[in-house]
Design an enzyme around this catalytic site. Sequence first.
Site: not given
Ligand code: ADP
Ligand code: ZN
Ligand code: MG
Length: 617
Positions: A207, A211-212, A214, A429-430, A433
């Site tokens: 992912g 995206t969570g 870890t 400019h803005e 857009h």
């Molecule tokens: P990755 O490892 O995919 O780069 P992490 O797991 O380190 O991302 O996510 C970083 C932080 O973002 C987490 O510590 C959490 O606080 C938040 N986070 C990411 N996804 C979620 C989720 N689905 N639900 C709750 N918190 C999330």
């Molecule tokens: Zn611009």
């Molecule tokens: Mg990570």
Amino acid sequence: MTPNLRQLWRNIVIVILALSFVSLIFSFLLEDGGARAEELTMNQVVDRVNGGAVQKITVQGNSLSIDLVGGGKATAQKEREVGLTETLVNYGVKPDALAKVALSVEDEGGWNYWLGILVPTILPIILIVILFSWMLRSARAGASQAFSFGKATIRLVAPSKDRITFKDVAGLKEAKEEMEEVVDFLKNPKKFLSMGARIPRGVLLMGHPGTGKTLLARAVAGESNVPFFHLSASEFVEMFVGVGASRVRDLFQNAKKAAPSIVFIDEIDAVGRERGTGMGGGHDEREQTLNQILVEMDGFERETNVIVMAATNRADILDSALLRPGRFDRRVVLDMPDIQDREAILKIHAKEKPLAKDVNLNQIAVRTPGFSGADLANLMNEAAILAARNGKKEIVQLDVLNSIEKVLLGPARRSRVITPHEKRVTAYHEAGHALVAASLADADPVHKVSIVSRGMAGGYTIKLPLEERRLRTKKQFLTDLAVSFGGYVAELLTFGDITTGSSNDISQATELAHRLVTQYGMNETLGPRSFGKQNDLIFLGREITSGKDYSEEVGAKIDAEVNRLIVNAVALAKKILTRQKRTLKSIAEHLIEKETIEYEEFNALMKTAKLKPMTIS
Ligand code: ADP
Ligand code: ZN
Ligand code: MG
């Protein structure tokens, strides 16, 4: 300097300081009373005795300490092995003068005497020995640290009070189900083995960053009550050759001993990228580490109750050997959160924060398409910081809304000095857009226009889609292209000149046009074909080995198509803005005055302009 070397130097400096301190002390000890006691030669002693100036002489070994008449003191050394009287006589002392002097001989073997000899000679030796052995020991400790890297950074996650569970992970429904299964496998392996099922070996979490992945892995650790070995593959890369492989061996050995258990390798792309591409000088360490992971995973028995989890945001570059059956054959994709997930994630991160009644997390979720879980967590944190900085007790909706731009574009830089002319240019400019976007039916609605500088941007226009979209159409892309040239064209039409402020717009538009032609088949002469390896932009190493998959002629055609798209987009923006010069001016003047135009205000302006959005044919 490496830490060890630095430590050695520090020790040497300490030793030198300590030695000079010791010698300083001894120089004081030995010169005891040195300021008062005069050091005399035997000749002088004899002169003084003859002159009647000496009251008493105390002999201790070869040292004489002399009490002078009138309270003074002096010292002298006599020859060895010769008695004092004899010496004095040899030097020509007068017997009657000598008779007036009290002579006393003190025992040489006294405690004082030995101390006098031992302390100056043995104590420094003892001190030096102690210091050196201490130095040696710390040097050895440093060295063994270097050699025990293999064990140092594997983290075994112990169940703790603030452990993370699936409840802390919002959204990610499929991924969570998959992980629940893994936890179940580990808790009741018999249930699955008796059905003849094979325990999954490896689960790969894929992912985008944030995206969570870890987080989910940590939740698995929290849910399953089995030992959880966690390490990050990026740590291998910075080590000595051979250490990575030995660390992997260690890791798996420990995991097998502790089975049932989970091994989690975070950021596996750091070692798992496709081998043999010559990238990074054929990083041996990486390959050896990767090979060792594969060897260990192949070495599992059917009953081995160890599940290997890995996370990556670059599944596209992973070595195919990692993805073979029996290795990471379960792949779980963690999607970017959709609107409901975003609200749920916001809720989780709002939990321990005091929110005012007016906070509407749904509205925030609507306004944050494209935000990852990490971005949303960051957003809530920024909102809390903002509220605290303003001395508030609660976070209000405006704090959260204002933090969106901060997360998106970096902090506002109101203090940046811009000339009035620059301000005008940015405003037009803005406005360009925003007006092009408002004039095209397929564009996302404009939510905010601002000339407050943020991060690298001089100003910004925020457009937000009405609904979540997975598929995008050619018309939308062409609209996007025209909108991105809105700023450039507005500058050109208004000032007859262009600035560097458009460079980012131009590079993004060019990249988009290139993708339309080479990846999406959205072109007129070349047809639905992909040109170039999809990931050649992402991973240089592959492009070097595979090269272009089209001829020079086709390359020229691609260029022509990209050009045509851009020329058309600029022409469309020009057409719109030329017709709407008055509206452009009114938006720009508004911006110069107020710096920011919000959604409602912008819509009101568009109403008075009687704008009729058109579609691209
Ligand atoms: P990755 O490892 O995919 O780069 P992490 O797991 O380190 O991302 O996510 C970083 C932080 O973002 C987490 O510590 C959490 O606080 C938040 N986070 C990411 N996804 C979620 C989720 N689905 N639900 C709750 N918190 C999330
Ligand atoms: Zn611009
Ligand atoms: Mg990570």
